[in-house]
Scaffold this active site. Structure first.
Site, PDB file in Angstrom:
ATOM      1  N   ASP A 188      43.022  50.941  34.075  1.00  0.00           N
ATOM      2  CA  ASP A 188      42.156  49.898  34.628  1.00  0.00           C
ATOM      3  C   ASP A 188      40.986  50.591  35.319  1.00  0.00           C
ATOM      4  O   ASP A 188      41.160  51.621  35.980  1.00  0.00           O
ATOM      5  CB  ASP A 188      42.896  49.025  35.642  1.00  0.00           C
ATOM      6  CG  ASP A 188      42.002  47.905  36.156  1.00  0.00           C
ATOM      7  OD1 ASP A 188      41.875  46.881  35.458  1.00  0.00           O
ATOM      8  OD2 ASP A 188      41.414  48.052  37.242  1.00  0.00           O
TER       9      ASP A 188
ATOM     10  N   HIS B 184      41.849  43.910  42.423  1.00  0.00           N
ATOM     11  CA  HIS B 184      40.635  44.578  41.939  1.00  0.00           C
ATOM     12  C   HIS B 184      40.455  45.980  42.523  1.00  0.00           C
ATOM     13  O   HIS B 184      39.329  46.434  42.688  1.00  0.00           O
ATOM     14  CB  HIS B 184      39.402  43.724  42.206  1.00  0.00           C
ATOM     15  CG  HIS B 184      39.405  42.436  41.448  1.00  0.00           C
ATOM     16  ND1 HIS B 184      39.236  42.366  40.082  1.00  0.00           N
ATOM     17  CD2 HIS B 184      39.584  41.157  41.861  1.00  0.00           C
ATOM     18  CE1 HIS B 184      39.293  41.106  39.691  1.00  0.00           C
ATOM     19  NE2 HIS B 184      39.508  40.361  40.738  1.00  0.00           N
TER      20      HIS B 184
ATOM     21  N   ASP C 124      45.876  47.337  40.150  1.00  0.00           N
ATOM     22  CA  ASP C 124      45.811  46.509  38.943  1.00  0.00           C
ATOM     23  C   ASP C 124      46.595  47.149  37.799  1.00  0.00           C
ATOM     24  O   ASP C 124      47.217  46.450  36.993  1.00  0.00           O
ATOM     25  CB  ASP C 124      44.359  46.289  38.527  1.00  0.00           C
ATOM     26  CG  ASP C 124      43.633  45.296  39.427  1.00  0.00           C
ATOM     27  OD1 ASP C 124      44.256  44.790  40.385  1.00  0.00           O
ATOM     28  OD2 ASP C 124      42.441  45.033  39.186  1.00  0.00           O
TER      29      ASP C 124
ATOM     30  N   GLU D  15      37.266  49.856  37.636  1.00  0.00           N
ATOM     31  CA  GLU D  15      36.350  48.962  38.347  1.00  0.00           C
ATOM     32  C   GLU D  15      34.940  49.471  38.091  1.00  0.00           C
ATOM     33  O   GLU D  15      34.709  50.687  38.058  1.00  0.00           O
ATOM     34  CB  GLU D  15      36.651  48.947  39.850  1.00  0.00           C
ATOM     35  CG  GLU D  15      38.061  48.499  40.210  1.00  0.00           C
ATOM     36  CD  GLU D  15      38.393  47.106  39.737  1.00  0.00           C
ATOM     37  OE1 GLU D  15      37.472  46.251  39.700  1.00  0.00           O
ATOM     38  OE2 GLU D  15      39.568  46.848  39.406  1.00  0.00           O
TER      39      GLU D  15
END
Length: 241
Positions: free
Chosen positions: A9, A147, A152, A11
């Site tokens: 994951d 987030h 996540d 960001e």
């Protein structure tokens, strides 16, 4: 049943792999359905974060400035992933940013993956929301730091296991890894000619020079010039004497 894989994951500073930057990386190596190693780093994107990104991730500009250097971190991140099958929530989105970085740095990056979002859309009721927060609620998975990349990742891993237990026996083909496909072009640095034109443009119109990031690409400067022309008009040629 897939028991060995890496969950990822990321960001980002925005939604466009061509213009936005990776802000945080998260990954967990799974062996025999057990998380055996993790990778988590905040990256300095050398971009001012929007209020939306700060609110969403909890990562402030101060935290970002103290983050790790982009290229070294992503090289380490890809080394951590290795040749493993990837698992992710809407994994093509994260892959697009990694692919863009890899192409920019003349690295090959092709992987097979399983997407928990696709699985949720296939098996869960139509009225059930399929975003990560909703899936955590559906499966009774506690969400602590929404987030943030590694949090996540760990939630996605639990969702994947739940989907496997409930649906794989009846539809094993849905859980088979498939090749991720995302086409990108190498991004070139801004050219001296672009920067010269931009300087002449702002001087001609008497406007402040926009903030230019040191790693600005040719396409980014081209878009900036187009935006300025749309706002102020083209430079008019000096009349001949």
């Amino acid at each position: 049943m897939l028991t060995d894989y890496v969950v990822i994951d990321l960001e980002m500073t925005g939604l466009n792999a061509k213009t936005d930057r990776i802000l945080e990386t998260g990954a967990a190596r799974v062996r025999g359905n057990v998380v055996t190693a993790a990778f988590s780093e905040i990256i300095n994107p050398k971009r001012e974060l929007s209020e939306k990104v700060i609110s969403l991730t909890g990562i402030t500009n101060e935290m970002a400035v103290q983050g790790k250097e982009m290229d070294a971190t992503l090289m380490a991140f890809l080394d951590f992933i290795g040749e493993d099958i990837l698992v992710g929530q809407n994994v093509i989105f994260d892959y697009s940013f990694l692919k863009q970085w890899a192409v920019n740095h003349k690295r090959t990056f092709e992987r097979n993956a399983v997407d928990t979002l696709k699985l949720a859309r296939k098996f869960l009721p139509q009225e059930q929301k399929k975003d990560l927060a909703s899936l955590c609620s559906y499966f009774g998975i506690e969400r602590v730091h929404a987030h943030r990349a590694l949090d996540d990742v760990l939630e996605t891993q639990q969702i994947f296991e739940q989907l496997q237990k409930m649906y794989e026996a009846g539809a094993p083909e849905a859980f088979r890894p498939y090749p991720l496909q995302y086409k990108v072009k190498k991004q070139s640095p801004a050219t001296p000619q672009q920067m010269k034109y931009l300087k002449q443009f702002v001087e001609f119109h008497g406007i402040p020079m926009p903030e230019i990031y040191e790693d600005a690409t040719r396409s980014e400067i081209s878009r900036l010039i187009d935006q300025l022309i749309a706002q102020y008009g083209k430079m008019k040629k000096e009349p001949a004497e």
